[in-house]
Design a protein around this motif. Structure first.
Motif, PDB file in Angstrom:
ATOM      1  N   PRO A 294       0.600  -1.095   0.171  1.00 24.26           N
ATOM      2  CA  PRO A 294       0.160  -0.097   0.137  1.00 24.26           C
ATOM      3  C   PRO A 294       0.752   1.199  -0.053  1.00 24.26           C
ATOM      4  O   PRO A 294       0.338   2.256  -0.458  1.00 24.26           O
ATOM      5  CB  PRO A 294      -0.945  -0.124   1.314  1.00 24.26           C
ATOM      6  N   GLY A 295       2.160   1.226   0.370  1.00 24.10           N
ATOM      7  CA  GLY A 295       2.973   2.206   0.552  1.00 24.10           C
ATOM      8  C   GLY A 295       3.674   2.553  -0.619  1.00 24.10           C
ATOM      9  O   GLY A 295       4.629   3.325  -0.787  1.00 24.10           O
TER      10      GLY A 295
ATOM     11  N   VAL B 193       1.808   7.449  -4.847  1.00 26.56           N
ATOM     12  CA  VAL B 193       0.446   7.602  -4.415  1.00 26.56           C
ATOM     13  C   VAL B 193       0.075   7.913  -3.053  1.00 26.56           C
ATOM     14  O   VAL B 193      -0.280   9.113  -2.458  1.00 26.56           O
ATOM     15  CB  VAL B 193      -0.531   6.320  -4.759  1.00 26.56           C
ATOM     16  N   PRO B 194       0.853   7.602  -2.045  1.00 25.10           N
ATOM     17  CA  PRO B 194       1.032   7.860  -0.551  1.00 25.10           C
ATOM     18  C   PRO B 194       1.016   9.410  -0.416  1.00 25.10           C
ATOM     19  O   PRO B 194       0.198  10.163   0.359  1.00 25.10           O
ATOM     20  CB  PRO B 194       1.644   6.916   0.312  1.00 25.10           C
ATOM     21  N   ALA B 195       2.220   9.919  -1.025  1.00 26.00           N
ATOM     22  CA  ALA B 195       2.789  11.036  -0.899  1.00 26.00           C
ATOM     23  C   ALA B 195       1.889  11.988  -1.521  1.00 26.00           C
ATOM     24  O   ALA B 195       1.197  13.152  -0.899  1.00 26.00           O
ATOM     25  CB  ALA B 195       4.113  11.307  -1.185  1.00 26.00           C
ATOM     26  N   ALA B 196       1.203  11.882  -2.568  1.00 27.13           N
ATOM     27  CA  ALA B 196       0.208  12.718  -3.332  1.00 27.13           C
ATOM     28  C   ALA B 196      -1.120  12.834  -2.401  1.00 27.13           C
ATOM     29  O   ALA B 196      -1.683  13.901  -2.335  1.00 27.13           O
ATOM     30  CB  ALA B 196      -0.265  12.061  -4.671  1.00 27.13           C
TER      31      ALA B 196
ATOM     32  N   ALA C 205      -1.122   4.117   4.759  1.00 29.58           N
ATOM     33  CA  ALA C 205       0.215   4.087   4.213  1.00 29.58           C
ATOM     34  C   ALA C 205       0.654   5.466   4.140  1.00 29.58           C
ATOM     35  O   ALA C 205       1.551   5.993   4.280  1.00 29.58           O
ATOM     36  CB  ALA C 205       0.248   3.497   3.089  1.00 29.58           C
ATOM     37  N   ALA C 206      -0.279   6.422   3.574  1.00 25.61           N
ATOM     38  CA  ALA C 206      -0.196   7.809   3.741  1.00 25.61           C
ATOM     39  C   ALA C 206      -0.130   8.642   5.092  1.00 25.61           C
ATOM     40  O   ALA C 206       0.233   9.961   4.904  1.00 25.61           O
ATOM     41  CB  ALA C 206      -1.201   8.667   2.726  1.00 25.61           C
ATOM     42  N   GLY C 207      -0.340   7.928   6.227  1.00 20.10           N
ATOM     43  CA  GLY C 207      -0.433   8.655   7.451  1.00 20.10           C
ATOM     44  C   GLY C 207      -1.752   9.191   7.771  1.00 20.10           C
ATOM     45  O   GLY C 207      -1.673   9.954   8.900  1.00 20.10           O
TER      46      GLY C 207
END
Length: 324
Positions: free
Chosen positions: A88-89, A93-96, A119-121
């Motif tokens: 998932p990380g 994508v997670p940063a976006a 995963a994006a926090g």
């Protein structure tokens, strides 16, 4: 978020579930104002423009890359069975997603899309849900997430998560209802031929032992209670309507709805009060009586606990200057 049409970006990843992608476009795309104007613009985006393989024997042609998230008021992440529970990380994508949330976009997931939000926090310290089969894995992979396996969706304000595929319908209607009121959400539900609000949580869909022969449902008792929300309803009365002992009824009720009888009854009364605030000019005191709260003070306390606003504020938001 600025004024005008609300922009929804649907994030399409390899292995996307086509039903979930279609749900978001279908529901938000049908929401209309009183004069028939679209209330949302829905666009699909991927890591980059081009064909994205779906969880089926076809690909989805995506016209936009991740830059579409920069202009979105809401970002919805459907599930990908290829990636969610294993990687998932991975990728940008997670940063976006974190960047979109950081500038104020609402971010939501359908089914195992919750793994990507985690995963994006974005689920750190928050309550969240996903498909009941995947809740244990989500909790194990992201221990800071407060996973609730019993509900159809969780609204944490700027971040929302939903259970399995069809719960995406519940979540989208919930967001539409929150943005534009019950009348608009109800119209979308009627056009789509789905209930505007489903009772209970996903606990009713999990794999449960087959009830012993002769065990009855609590649905008749729930229907009876809904017809008399303006009057006292006791647990003993509900159990009697189902021809069960209070103990058996309470256990069976929780199995079927995911919540206790009292929590369910309060939620139905809050829902009834919201409809009356939106659709009538009745004073708050009368609405409190009809919804079964008895007094305006009790209604205010329960409505604030459920959605964080007073009856007058809720009515002003959803009935506008022409309302009561």
């Amino acid at each position: 978020m600025g004024g005008g049409v609300h922009r929804v970006a649907v994030l399409v990843r390899e292995g996307v579930l086509p039903m979930e992608l279609g749900i978001v476009h279908q529901l938000f795309g049908q929401a209309r104002s009183a004069d028939g104007a679209p209330l949302y613009e829905v666009v699909s985006c991927g890591v980059e423009p081009g064909a994205v393989r779906a969880d089926a024997d076809f690909a989805v042609a995506v016209r936009h890359g991740l830059e579409a998230l920069e202009a979105a008021d809401t970002v919805v992440v459907p599930a990908s069975h290829l990636l969610d529970e294993t990687r998932p990380g991975e990728g940008p994508v997670p940063a976006a997603l974190a960047a979109a949330a950081g500038r104020g976009a609402r971010v939501a997931s359908v089914c195992t899309g919750a793994f990507v939000l985690a995963a994006a926090g974005l689920l750190e310290g928050r309550r969240a849900t996903t498909h009941w089969l995947s809740c244990g894995r989500l909790a194990a992979m992201f221990p800071a997430v407060r996973v609730d396996a019993a509900v159809l969706f969780v609204d944490e304000g700027a971040v929302l998560t939903s259970a399995g595929e069809a719960a995406g319908i519940d979540l989208c209607l919930h967001m539409i209802r929150g943005d534009h009121g019950a009348a608009v959400a109800g119209d979308v539900a009627r056009r789509t031929v789905v209930p505007p609000h489903r009772e209970g949580g996903q606990a009713q869909f999990t794999a449960l032992p087959v009830p012993p022969e002769g065990t009855s449902s609590t649905s008749a008792a729930r229907a009876w209670a809904l017809e008399r929300l303006d009057r006292p309803v006791t647990l003993a009365q509900l159990a009697a309507r189902a021809s069960m002992s209070v103990r058996t009824f309470t256990r069976r009720f929780r199995q079927e709805t995911g919540v206790s009888p009292q929590v369910w009854l309060t939620a139905q009364r809050v829902q009834a009060a919201r409809r009356l605030l939106e659709e009538t000019d009745l004073p708050v005191e009368r609405i409190a009586e009809r919804a079964g709260f008895g007094t305006a003070a009790s209604l205010r306390a329960h409505l604030h606990a459920a959605i964080g606003v007073s009856p007058s504020s809720y009515r002003a938001t959803f009935r506008g200057p022409g309302g009561a």
